[in-house]
Write an enzyme that holds these catalytic residues in place. Structure first.
Site, PDB file in Angstrom:
ATOM      1  N   GLU A 211       0.821  -1.209   0.000  1.00 44.59           N
ATOM      2  CA  GLU A 211       0.000   0.000   0.000  1.00 44.59           C
ATOM      3  C   GLU A 211       0.854   1.258   0.000  1.00 44.59           C
ATOM      4  OE1 GLU A 211      -0.116  -2.640   2.083  1.00 44.59           O
ATOM      5  OE2 GLU A 211      -2.012  -2.694   3.161  1.00 44.59           O
TER       6      GLU A 211
ATOM      7  N   CYS B 196      -0.461   1.429   7.378  1.00 50.11           N
ATOM      8  CA  CYS B 196      -0.973   1.685   6.036  1.00 50.11           C
ATOM      9  C   CYS B 196      -2.305   2.429   6.089  1.00 50.11           C
ATOM     10  CB  CYS B 196      -1.096   0.384   5.261  1.00 50.11           C
ATOM     11  SG  CYS B 196       0.524  -0.339   4.871  1.00 50.11           S
TER      12      CYS B 196
END
Length: 144
Positions: A50, A81
């Site tokens: 991510e 994330c």
């Protein structure tokens, strides 16, 4: 999600946890950026799929705000994330498998539910969840 799964398979082939992510412009369907887990290869604990996809999208667009874009990832993002997703102002998060141990969105820290979270994307989980989970199970089973 199919592209994210292919990136996850690439990560697994490189010895990384099989997680892939893509940033998509939902208005056009264009993939802005992509990432596959790479903390081992890069010696960087923040090199989650991510984070790499968000960094690449921000660099490509010349803006750290990714408002209106969709992040598609094979596994529920961790708290780190999720924090980055919030800071980037991602409009929509789509993920595959839930992460019972390290998830930060619908499990664990639930970053977007915290009163200190200033930006909350729309969240859709469970997209191709079984394929994502099977890839992860196979990867870790082979290492035990």
């Amino acid at each position: 999600m199919r592209i994210a799964l292919a990136l996850a398979q690439d990560a697994a082939a490189a010895g990384e946890a099989p997680i892939g992510a893509v940033v998509v412009d939902p208005a056009t369907g264009e993939i802005i950026a992509a990432g596959a887990n790479a903390p081992i290869a890069t010696h960087d604990p923040t090199a989650h799929a991510e984070i790499l996809a968000l960094r690449a999208a921000a660099a490509k667009l010349g803006n750290y705000r990714l408002t209106g874009l969709t992040l598609v990832v094979t596994l529920e993002p961790c708290a780190m994330c999720a924090g980055a997703i919030s800071h980037a102002r991602i409009g929509r998060l789509v993920f595959g498998a839930d992460d019972a141990k390290g998830g930060g969105v619908i499990r664990g820290a639930r970053v977007f539910d915290q009163p200190t979270c200033h930006w909350r994307p729309e969240v859709e989980g469970g997209v191709l969840a079984e394929e994502s989970a099977a890839l992860l199970r196979a990867f870790f089973r082979a290492r035990r």
